[in-house]
Scaffold this motif. Structure first.
Motif, PDB file in Angstrom:
ATOM      1  N   ALA A 295     -84.125  62.131  55.871  1.00  0.00           N
ATOM      2  CA  ALA A 295     -85.390  61.485  55.253  1.00  0.00           C
ATOM      3  C   ALA A 295     -85.048  60.580  54.475  1.00  0.00           C
ATOM      4  O   ALA A 295     -84.098  60.745  53.512  1.00  0.00           O
ATOM      5  N   ALA A 296     -85.566  59.523  54.763  1.00  0.00           N
ATOM      6  CA  ALA A 296     -85.328  58.226  53.804  1.00  0.00           C
ATOM      7  C   ALA A 296     -86.542  57.539  53.714  1.00  0.00           C
ATOM      8  O   ALA A 296     -87.362  57.604  54.221  1.00  0.00           O
ATOM      9  N   TYR A 297     -86.535  56.780  52.465  1.00  0.00           N
ATOM     10  CA  TYR A 297     -87.715  55.779  52.402  1.00  0.00           C
ATOM     11  C   TYR A 297     -87.823  55.084  53.646  1.00  0.00           C
ATOM     12  O   TYR A 297     -89.231  54.885  53.826  1.00  0.00           O
ATOM     13  N   ALA A 298     -87.155  54.371  54.207  1.00  0.00           N
ATOM     14  CA  ALA A 298     -87.321  53.340  55.372  1.00  0.00           C
ATOM     15  C   ALA A 298     -86.417  53.462  56.468  1.00  0.00           C
ATOM     16  O   ALA A 298     -84.960  53.825  56.056  1.00  0.00           O
ATOM     17  N   ASP A 299     -86.582  52.998  57.576  1.00  0.00           N
ATOM     18  CA  ASP A 299     -85.381  52.859  58.398  1.00  0.00           C
ATOM     19  C   ASP A 299     -85.151  51.066  58.084  1.00  0.00           C
ATOM     20  O   ASP A 299     -86.025  50.439  58.229  1.00  0.00           O
ATOM     21  N   LEU A 300     -84.007  51.016  58.070  1.00  0.00           N
ATOM     22  CA  LEU A 300     -83.436  49.490  57.977  1.00  0.00           C
ATOM     23  C   LEU A 300     -82.757  49.094  59.143  1.00  0.00           C
ATOM     24  O   LEU A 300     -82.135  49.648  60.000  1.00  0.00           O
ATOM     25  N   GLU A 301     -82.836  47.841  59.118  1.00  0.00           N
ATOM     26  CA  GLU A 301     -82.428  46.844  60.153  1.00  0.00           C
ATOM     27  C   GLU A 301     -80.842  46.879  60.110  1.00  0.00           C
ATOM     28  O   GLU A 301     -80.474  46.901  59.078  1.00  0.00           O
ATOM     29  N   PRO A 302     -80.063  47.041  61.182  1.00  0.00           N
ATOM     30  CA  PRO A 302     -78.648  46.768  61.044  1.00  0.00           C
ATOM     31  C   PRO A 302     -78.226  45.775  60.718  1.00  0.00           C
ATOM     32  O   PRO A 302     -78.754  44.534  60.899  1.00  0.00           O
ATOM     33  N   VAL A 303     -76.965  45.628  59.958  1.00  0.00           N
ATOM     34  CA  VAL A 303     -76.471  44.320  59.852  1.00  0.00           C
ATOM     35  C   VAL A 303     -75.249  43.957  60.572  1.00  0.00           C
ATOM     36  O   VAL A 303     -74.127  44.808  60.738  1.00  0.00           O
ATOM     37  N   PRO A 304     -75.427  42.860  61.338  1.00  0.00           N
ATOM     38  CA  PRO A 304     -74.270  42.636  62.490  1.00  0.00           C
ATOM     39  C   PRO A 304     -73.197  42.257  61.751  1.00  0.00           C
ATOM     40  O   PRO A 304     -73.115  41.711  60.713  1.00  0.00           O
ATOM     41  N   PHE A 305     -72.215  42.128  62.651  1.00  0.00           N
ATOM     42  CA  PHE A 305     -70.899  41.549  62.155  1.00  0.00           C
ATOM     43  C   PHE A 305     -71.230  39.933  62.163  1.00  0.00           C
ATOM     44  O   PHE A 305     -71.084  39.263  63.191  1.00  0.00           O
ATOM     45  N   ASP A 306     -71.348  39.377  60.936  1.00  0.00           N
ATOM     46  CA  ASP A 306     -71.680  37.894  60.713  1.00  0.00           C
ATOM     47  C   ASP A 306     -70.670  37.200  59.637  1.00  0.00           C
ATOM     48  O   ASP A 306     -70.472  37.503  58.561  1.00  0.00           O
ATOM     49  N   PRO A 307     -69.816  36.464  60.115  1.00  0.00           N
ATOM     50  CA  PRO A 307     -69.043  35.652  59.357  1.00  0.00           C
ATOM     51  C   PRO A 307     -69.508  35.024  58.091  1.00  0.00           C
ATOM     52  O   PRO A 307     -68.969  34.700  57.128  1.00  0.00           O
ATOM     53  N   ALA A 308     -70.806  34.763  58.188  1.00  0.00           N
ATOM     54  CA  ALA A 308     -71.611  34.355  57.106  1.00  0.00           C
ATOM     55  C   ALA A 308     -71.510  34.959  55.757  1.00  0.00           C
ATOM     56  O   ALA A 308     -71.760  34.577  54.642  1.00  0.00           O
ATOM     57  N   LEU A 309     -71.501  36.231  56.053  1.00  0.00           N
ATOM     58  CA  LEU A 309     -71.647  37.231  55.020  1.00  0.00           C
ATOM     59  C   LEU A 309     -70.188  37.446  54.200  1.00  0.00           C
ATOM     60  O   LEU A 309     -70.053  38.225  53.095  1.00  0.00           O
ATOM     61  N   ARG A 310     -69.086  36.785  54.830  1.00  0.00           N
ATOM     62  CA  ARG A 310     -67.817  37.171  54.252  1.00  0.00           C
ATOM     63  C   ARG A 310     -67.807  36.430  52.846  1.00  0.00           C
ATOM     64  O   ARG A 310     -67.022  36.761  51.921  1.00  0.00           O
ATOM     65  N   GLU A 311     -68.737  35.264  52.761  1.00  0.00           N
ATOM     66  CA  GLU A 311     -68.912  34.531  51.448  1.00  0.00           C
ATOM     67  C   GLU A 311     -70.310  34.530  50.909  1.00  0.00           C
ATOM     68  O   GLU A 311     -70.777  33.610  51.256  1.00  0.00           O
ATOM     69  N   PRO A 312     -70.659  35.631  50.316  1.00  0.00           N
ATOM     70  CA  PRO A 312     -72.138  35.688  49.776  1.00  0.00           C
ATOM     71  C   PRO A 312     -72.478  34.570  49.005  1.00  0.00           C
ATOM     72  O   PRO A 312     -73.830  34.241  49.059  1.00  0.00           O
ATOM     73  N   THR A 313     -71.841  33.895  48.319  1.00  0.00           N
ATOM     74  CA  THR A 313     -72.141  33.068  47.400  1.00  0.00           C
ATOM     75  C   THR A 313     -72.536  31.622  48.133  1.00  0.00           C
ATOM     76  O   THR A 313     -73.144  30.733  47.543  1.00  0.00           O
ATOM     77  N   GLU A 314     -72.059  31.776  49.468  1.00  0.00           N
ATOM     78  CA  GLU A 314     -72.164  30.419  50.164  1.00  0.00           C
ATOM     79  C   GLU A 314     -73.488  30.775  51.255  1.00  0.00           C
ATOM     80  O   GLU A 314     -73.925  29.839  51.825  1.00  0.00           O
ATOM     81  N   ALA A 315     -74.092  31.843  51.271  1.00  0.00           N
ATOM     82  CA  ALA A 315     -75.150  32.311  52.174  1.00  0.00           C
ATOM     83  C   ALA A 315     -76.264  32.000  51.354  1.00  0.00           C
ATOM     84  O   ALA A 315     -76.602  31.842  50.199  1.00  0.00           O
ATOM     85  N   SER A 316     -77.383  31.915  52.312  1.00  0.00           N
ATOM     86  CA  SER A 316     -78.749  31.712  51.818  1.00  0.00           C
ATOM     87  C   SER A 316     -79.638  32.844  52.499  1.00  0.00           C
ATOM     88  O   SER A 316     -79.742  32.913  53.724  1.00  0.00           O
ATOM     89  N   PHE A 317     -80.271  33.707  51.596  1.00  0.00           N
ATOM     90  CA  PHE A 317     -80.908  34.695  51.952  1.00  0.00           C
ATOM     91  C   PHE A 317     -82.665  34.528  51.567  1.00  0.00           C
ATOM     92  O   PHE A 317     -83.443  34.945  52.175  1.00  0.00           O
ATOM     93  N   ALA A 318     -82.951  33.569  50.743  1.00  0.00           N
ATOM     94  CA  ALA A 318     -84.340  33.213  50.521  1.00  0.00           C
ATOM     95  C   ALA A 318     -84.874  32.287  51.902  1.00  0.00           C
ATOM     96  O   ALA A 318     -85.923  32.466  52.290  1.00  0.00           O
ATOM     97  N   ASP A 319     -83.726  31.610  52.496  1.00  0.00           N
ATOM     98  CA  ASP A 319     -84.123  30.729  53.491  1.00  0.00           C
ATOM     99  C   ASP A 319     -82.976  31.193  54.524  1.00  0.00           C
ATOM    100  O   ASP A 319     -82.336  30.336  54.937  1.00  0.00           O
TER     101      ASP A 319
END
Length: 433
Positions: A295-319
């Motif tokens: 049991a968990a609060y929510a089912d979460l979407e999978p996070v794909p293998f995405d090179p953009a996440l290798r540098e989180p400071t360069e990523a944009s999550f608001a847009d």
């Protein structure tokens, strides 16, 4: 002749501090003895934040009286409050002050991407307007500072507490920002002490949420945090491998055994974006979550293998533009929903914080609040609310008044919320003619 009467809040603050320096206690003044953590002034109300730990109970009462006197003797001051440093820290377990909610991110399996998820989520929450902290609990291989581009060294507050390093509005504490002599062979008791000193004693500054990046395994650091820290919830991260799922199940069981609600399971590097081949393109994310926890609060979407996440400071999550950024943005929305609906009861912003004050000081502060405030007064406290109500009743009775309403709410490790509404002063009878 120059008018030197303080008029702005900042001028009043400086004048108050000058008067406090004239107070003699413990062989010096409260400022030089580093007993005063902060002096805040707003609309003529002075709030002293005091470190009571080095002070005996008798001296604590004397100190609060002297601070109140110094404040009220300053032009422009209409009311004085005294609060205890670290007042919001729980009295037992591993105390953490300065944060509203704490979420752990864990998996007993190394290499599943816990730190990448933690740092990316921190950035996403910060971009959404929350004040975020990150505690890197991996004393053996700390990686969070590098991903956040945080640089040390960690400084100490006047009372000796480690002060988080701030980068892009996110506060960070990690052994990586302190240890400058290379690797250290941390052992059991040492790990517990390091976690306590860095997480429990850190001077977190009014964070909405603190993310704790747990190390792999089920070792001393993980046990210390999950069993003793006031966690509101825990995220689990797993890659779609049998060993990853089995290891994450161990962390899920530890959450459950210690009454830490599971926010959800993050299926990480499941699938890949169009221009990058991932290692687990054919995995079923729903199977991962179902296999890890019942049991968990929510089912979460999978996070794909995405090179953009290798540098989180360069990523944009608001847009978000990439699939990985969108997955983290969805995770942020789920965590925000969890904090709003499932996290422990929050302390109202208008409540007077009495936690950590000596009992007599606590009682006197409430009586003073009732004397300067029209209508009900809300306070948050520890100790016995019935004792406070009894003292207030006795004080009001001397003025011919009483308590019309008393509401008490249990806030869990945050203490007690007590709302007191006194009767209006009795009308003075007109003399008979």
């Amino acid at each position: 002749m120059t008018d030197e009467t303080p008029r702005t809040d900042d001028e009043i603050r400086r004048a108050v501090i000058d008067r406090v320096r004239e107070v003699q206690i413990m062989g010096g003044d409260p400022v030089s003895e580093q007993l005063i953590e902060d002096v805040a002034v707003e609309d003529g109300i002075v709030t002293f934040t005091v470190d009571f730990e080095p002070v005996s109970r008798v001296l604590a009462d004397r100190l609060t009286d002297q601070l109140r006197g110094a404040g009220l003797a300053t032009d422009g001051v209409v009311h004085v409050r005294v609060e205890a440093a670290g007042s919001d820290a729980p009295e037992t377990g591993l105390p953490v002050s300065g944060v509203d909610s704490i979420i752990a991110v864990g998996s007993a399996k190394g290499g599943v991407g816990k730190t990448t998820v933690t740092v990316s989520l921190a950035r996403a929450l910060s971009e959404a307007g929350l004040d975020v902290g990150v505690f890197d609990a991996n004393v053996y291989a700390p990686d969070a500072p590098d991903l956040l581009e945080a640089e040390g060294p960690v400084q100490s507050s006047p009372s000796g507490k480690p002060m988080p390093v701030e980068v892009d509005g996110i506060q960070v504490v990690s052994i990586e920002l302190i240890a400058e002599d290379g690797p250290v062979a941390w052992r059991g008791a040492m790990v517990h002490d390091v976690v306590k000193d860095l997480l429990g004693d850190a001077a977190w500054d009014d964070r909405d949420v603190l993310l704790v990046d747990l190390p792999p395994g089920i070792g001393d650091a993980v046990y210390t945090i999950v069993q003793q820290a006031p966690l509101d919830g825990g995220l689990l991260v797993s890659t779609p491998t049998d060993e990853g799922v089995r290891a994450t199940q161990r962390t899920a069981a530890l959450y459950t055994a210690n009454d830490v609600p599971t926010v959800g399971v993050v299926p990480n590097v499941v699938g890949s974006v169009a221009d990058a081949a991932g290692p687990f393109d054919d995995a079923d994310p729903e199977t991962i979550a179902d296999d890890v926890v019942e049991a968990a609060y929510a089912d979460l979407e999978p996070v794909p293998f995405d090179p953009a996440l290798r540098e989180p400071t360069e990523a944009s999550f608001a847009d978000p533009e990439s699939e990985g950024e969108r997955a983290i943005a969805d995770l942020r929305a789920t965590v925000e929903s969890f904090l709003e609906h499932e996290a422990g009861p929050a302390v109202p912003e208008d409540a007077v914080d009495l936690r950590g004050l000596p009992p007599e000081t606590c009682h006197r502060q409430v009586v003073t609040e009732l004397g300067v405030t029209e209508g009900p007064v809300s306070v948050v406290m520890r100790g016995e609310p019935d004792d406070l109500v009894s003292v207030v009743d006795e004080s009001l009775a001397r003025d011919g008044r009483s308590l019309e309403r008393t509401d008490v709410e249990d806030l869990g490790y945050n203490g007690w919320l007590v709302e007191l509404e006194p009767s209006s002063p009795a009308a003075v009878s007109e003399p008979a003619t």
